[in-house]
Design a protein around this motif. Structure first.
Motif, PDB file in Angstrom:
ATOM      1  N   LEU A   1       0.866  -1.313   0.030  1.00 33.14           N
ATOM      2  CA  LEU A   1       0.003  -0.002   0.008  1.00 33.14           C
ATOM      3  C   LEU A   1       0.948   0.993  -0.264  1.00 33.14           C
ATOM      4  CD1 LEU A   1      -2.617  -0.833   2.527  1.00 33.14           C
ATOM      5  CD2 LEU A   1      -3.069  -1.070  -0.106  1.00 33.14           C
ATOM      6  N   ALA A   2       2.031   1.164   0.796  1.00 31.97           N
ATOM      7  CA  ALA A   2       2.816   2.265   0.590  1.00 31.97           C
ATOM      8  C   ALA A   2       3.495   2.646  -0.592  1.00 31.97           C
ATOM      9  CB  ALA A   2       3.851   2.016   2.088  1.00 31.97           C
ATOM     10  N   ALA A   3       3.819   1.550  -1.282  1.00 37.41           N
ATOM     11  CA  ALA A   3       4.769   1.741  -2.442  1.00 37.41           C
ATOM     12  C   ALA A   3       3.714   2.161  -3.394  1.00 37.41           C
ATOM     13  CB  ALA A   3       5.235   0.275  -2.978  1.00 37.41           C
ATOM     14  N   ILE A   4       2.370   1.679  -3.544  1.00 40.56           N
ATOM     15  CA  ILE A   4       1.408   2.190  -4.480  1.00 40.56           C
ATOM     16  C   ILE A   4       1.154   3.771  -4.161  1.00 40.56           C
ATOM     17  CG2 ILE A   4      -0.980   2.282  -5.030  1.00 40.56           C
ATOM     18  CD1 ILE A   4      -0.872  -0.691  -4.208  1.00 40.56           C
TER      19      ILE A   4
ATOM     20  N   ASN B   1       8.444  15.544  -6.435  1.00 41.65           N
ATOM     21  CA  ASN B   1       9.955  15.022  -6.394  1.00 41.65           C
ATOM     22  C   ASN B   1       9.987  13.972  -5.387  1.00 41.65           C
ATOM     23  OD1 ASN B   1      10.597  16.185  -3.695  1.00 41.65           O
ATOM     24  ND2 ASN B   1      10.623  18.091  -4.678  1.00 41.65           N
ATOM     25  N   SER B   2      11.417  13.243  -5.368  1.00 43.57           N
ATOM     26  CA  SER B   2      11.570  12.444  -4.659  1.00 43.57           C
ATOM     27  C   SER B   2      11.511  12.529  -2.928  1.00 43.57           C
ATOM     28  CB  SER B   2      12.943  11.588  -5.085  1.00 43.57           C
ATOM     29  OG  SER B   2      13.139  11.297  -6.304  1.00 43.57           O
ATOM     30  N   PHE B   3      12.136  13.860  -2.778  1.00 43.33           N
ATOM     31  CA  PHE B   3      11.969  13.962  -1.381  1.00 43.33           C
ATOM     32  C   PHE B   3      10.287  14.108  -0.770  1.00 43.33           C
ATOM     33  CE2 PHE B   3      11.910  17.053   2.365  1.00 43.33           C
ATOM     34  CZ  PHE B   3      12.518  16.269   3.232  1.00 43.33           C
ATOM     35  N   PHE B   4       9.736  14.965  -1.446  1.00 41.58           N
ATOM     36  CA  PHE B   4       8.511  14.989  -0.812  1.00 41.58           C
ATOM     37  C   PHE B   4       7.575  13.724  -0.917  1.00 41.58           C
ATOM     38  CE2 PHE B   4       4.322  17.999  -1.777  1.00 41.58           C
ATOM     39  CZ  PHE B   4       4.271  17.813  -0.434  1.00 41.58           C
ATOM     40  N   THR B   5       7.804  12.849  -2.076  1.00 42.77           N
ATOM     41  CA  THR B   5       7.505  11.719  -1.969  1.00 42.77           C
ATOM     42  C   THR B   5       7.684  10.765  -0.813  1.00 42.77           C
ATOM     43  OG1 THR B   5       7.069  11.436  -4.256  1.00 42.77           O
ATOM     44  CG2 THR B   5       7.090   9.418  -3.300  1.00 42.77           C
ATOM     45  N   ALA B   6       9.155  10.962  -0.255  1.00 39.04           N
ATOM     46  CA  ALA B   6       9.459   9.980   0.808  1.00 39.04           C
ATOM     47  C   ALA B   6       8.921  10.656   2.085  1.00 39.04           C
ATOM     48  CB  ALA B   6      10.935  10.393   0.921  1.00 39.04           C
ATOM     49  N   VAL B   7       8.458  11.865   2.398  1.00 37.05           N
ATOM     50  CA  VAL B   7       7.800  12.291   3.266  1.00 37.05           C
ATOM     51  C   VAL B   7       6.456  11.846   3.218  1.00 37.05           C
ATOM     52  CG1 VAL B   7       7.067  14.324   4.595  1.00 37.05           C
ATOM     53  CG2 VAL B   7       9.056  14.332   3.435  1.00 37.05           C
TER      54      VAL B   7
ATOM     55  N   PHE C   1       2.279   8.141   5.563  1.00 38.82           N
ATOM     56  CA  PHE C   1       1.574   6.976   5.153  1.00 38.82           C
ATOM     57  C   PHE C   1       1.573   5.953   6.039  1.00 38.82           C
ATOM     58  CE2 PHE C   1       0.162   3.072   3.198  1.00 38.82           C
ATOM     59  CZ  PHE C   1      -1.235   3.352   2.871  1.00 38.82           C
ATOM     60  N   LEU C   2       2.905   5.491   6.100  1.00 35.32           N
ATOM     61  CA  LEU C   2       3.004   4.485   7.025  1.00 35.32           C
ATOM     62  C   LEU C   2       3.162   4.881   8.500  1.00 35.32           C
ATOM     63  CD1 LEU C   2       6.487   3.204   5.540  1.00 35.32           C
ATOM     64  CD2 LEU C   2       4.594   2.015   5.584  1.00 35.32           C
ATOM     65  N   MET C   3       3.130   5.786   9.122  1.00 41.79           N
ATOM     66  CA  MET C   3       2.981   6.042  10.487  1.00 41.79           C
ATOM     67  C   MET C   3       1.426   6.143  10.766  1.00 41.79           C
ATOM     68  SD  MET C   3       5.659   6.218  11.839  1.00 41.79           S
ATOM     69  CE  MET C   3       6.248   5.097  10.396  1.00 41.79           C
ATOM     70  N   ILE C   4       0.564   6.856   9.654  1.00 40.94           N
ATOM     71  CA  ILE C   4      -0.895   7.017   9.953  1.00 40.94           C
ATOM     72  C   ILE C   4      -1.376   5.459   9.964  1.00 40.94           C
ATOM     73  CG2 ILE C   4      -2.824   7.913   8.897  1.00 40.94           C
ATOM     74  CD1 ILE C   4      -1.116  10.248   8.087  1.00 40.94           C
ATOM     75  N   ILE C   5      -1.174   4.820   8.968  1.00 44.35           N
ATOM     76  CA  ILE C   5      -1.921   3.704   8.757  1.00 44.35           C
ATOM     77  C   ILE C   5      -1.587   2.499   9.658  1.00 44.35           C
ATOM     78  CG2 ILE C   5      -0.206   2.173   7.369  1.00 44.35           C
ATOM     79  CD1 ILE C   5      -2.445   1.280   5.421  1.00 44.35           C
ATOM     80  N   THR C   6      -0.543   2.613  10.434  1.00 46.25           N
ATOM     81  CA  THR C   6       0.060   1.775  11.785  1.00 46.25           C
ATOM     82  C   THR C   6      -0.304   2.460  12.951  1.00 46.25           C
ATOM     83  OG1 THR C   6       2.284   2.699  11.587  1.00 46.25           O
ATOM     84  CG2 THR C   6       1.918   0.656  10.474  1.00 46.25           C
TER      85      THR C   6
ATOM     86  N   ALA D   1      12.939   9.407  12.592  1.00 46.54           N
ATOM     87  CA  ALA D   1      12.079   9.723  11.560  1.00 46.54           C
ATOM     88  C   ALA D   1      12.682  10.526  10.225  1.00 46.54           C
ATOM     89  CB  ALA D   1      11.080  10.624  12.315  1.00 46.54           C
ATOM     90  N   SER D   2      13.758  11.380  10.628  1.00 49.39           N
ATOM     91  CA  SER D   2      14.293  12.136   9.552  1.00 49.39           C
ATOM     92  C   SER D   2      15.227  11.217   8.880  1.00 49.39           C
ATOM     93  CB  SER D   2      14.981  13.374  10.215  1.00 49.39           C
ATOM     94  OG  SER D   2      16.027  13.126  11.267  1.00 49.39           O
ATOM     95  N   LEU D   3      15.884  10.228   9.630  1.00 50.75           N
ATOM     96  CA  LEU D   3      16.866   9.317   8.824  1.00 50.75           C
ATOM     97  C   LEU D   3      16.033   8.177   8.108  1.00 50.75           C
ATOM     98  CD1 LEU D   3      19.239   8.683  11.742  1.00 50.75           C
ATOM     99  CD2 LEU D   3      20.066   9.914   9.381  1.00 50.75           C
ATOM    100  N   THR D   4      14.947   8.018   8.441  1.00 49.95           N
ATOM    101  CA  THR D   4      13.959   7.025   7.729  1.00 49.95           C
ATOM    102  C   THR D   4      13.572   7.696   6.455  1.00 49.95           C
ATOM    103  OG1 THR D   4      13.425   5.888   9.686  1.00 49.95           O
ATOM    104  CG2 THR D   4      11.909   5.685   7.779  1.00 49.95           C
ATOM    105  N   ILE D   5      13.157   8.957   6.477  1.00 48.76           N
ATOM    106  CA  ILE D   5      12.706   9.853   5.490  1.00 48.76           C
ATOM    107  C   ILE D   5      13.806   9.732   4.532  1.00 48.76           C
ATOM    108  CG2 ILE D   5      12.021  11.929   4.668  1.00 48.76           C
ATOM    109  CD1 ILE D   5      10.441  12.167   7.104  1.00 48.76           C
TER     110      ILE D   5
END
Length: 260
Positions: free
Chosen positions: A56-59, A71-77, A82-87, A132-136
């Protein structure tokens, strides 16, 4: 209000327990509940459930990149959010609580009291920000290589990190975390990790395997830190392992993408 004996006459059902585990760890409207004893019997299956969350996160990331042209950075955020909210932000309090316990000086008993305290200190807030920042940053890095399957891998292996810590830890009782720790044994752990490694290889090749290794190292690292500071481990320790596991999986995949 539910009574304590609500699940007393319930028979064990693998399907119901898996759905209960998914209900416990996400905000998906499944609403299947079972006893904590039955739910945690299938702790070793937790990484498989989060393959679905990773997809779901990949989609979500694919849509952001290819349809919204972000862009890639905005998408990463967005992917991380999404992962934080859905979990349900399920493990973030564990990151802060364990960090506070590790940062305070004193005997294990004092560290445990601080970890279980409802208030949050500067160490907890700072650690959550760093994780969080390193994961992003890690998600951003693998997106730069167009390796979107890495999102699926890092999410499922976050749970591999968690069960690695559970396998190597002694439980702090009472507490929900103790049930997950008690139900994790070498047999079901290695079965789970082998299957996850096969899935990671099928969708990500050697880069995917690097992600699994990173998560396993994370689980070992968090278990060692917990043992040194608290002797025992609880749900907060497992929560920290989950979040650091996702980060370490991304880190190892980013390194592998450069060299492979």
């Amino acid at each position: 209000m539910e009574e304590d004996n609500y699940f007393e006459d319930e028979e064990f059902s693998p399907i119901k327990s898996l759905l209960g585990l998914l209900t416990f760890s996400t905000i998906l409207p499944i609403n299947v509940f079972t006893s904590i004893e039955y739910m945690t019997k299938l702790t070793w299956c937790w990484p498989f459930l989060h393959v679905f969350i990773g997809i779901l996160a990949a989609i979500c990331g694919y849509v952001a990149l290819n349809f919204l042209h972000l862009n890639s950075f905005f998408t990463a955020v967005i992917i991380y959010a999404f992962l934080m909210i859905i979990t349900g932000y399920n493990h973030l309090d564990g990151v802060m609580d364990m960090a506070d316990g590790v940062m305070v000086h004193g005997e294990p008993e004092r560290k445990i009291r601080v970890m279980k305290d409802s208030s949050v200190g500067a160490g907890g807030v700072a650690t959550l920000f760093l994780v969080a920042s390193l994961t992003i940053g890690g998600i951003y890095n693998i997106l730069d290589y167009n390796f979107i399957m890495g999102i699926v891998i890092c999410e499922m292996t976050a749970k591999t990190s968690l069960i690695t810590t559970a396998l190597l830890s002694k439980p702090l009782t009472p507490g929900i975390g103790s049930y997950f720790i008690n139900e994790t044994n070498p047999t079901n752990y290695f079965a789970s990790t082998f299957i996850i490694a096969c899935i990671a290889y099928l969708i990500g090749g050697y880069v995917g395997l690097a992600g699994v290794i990173g998560a396993m190292i994370s689980g070992l690292m968090i278990a060692t830190i917990a043992k040194r500071n608290f002797i025992l481990a609880n749900g907060d320790v497992l929560g920290m392992s989950n979040e650091v596991g996702r980060l370490m999986s991304l880190l190892f995949m980013a390194i592998a993408l450069y060299f492979i």
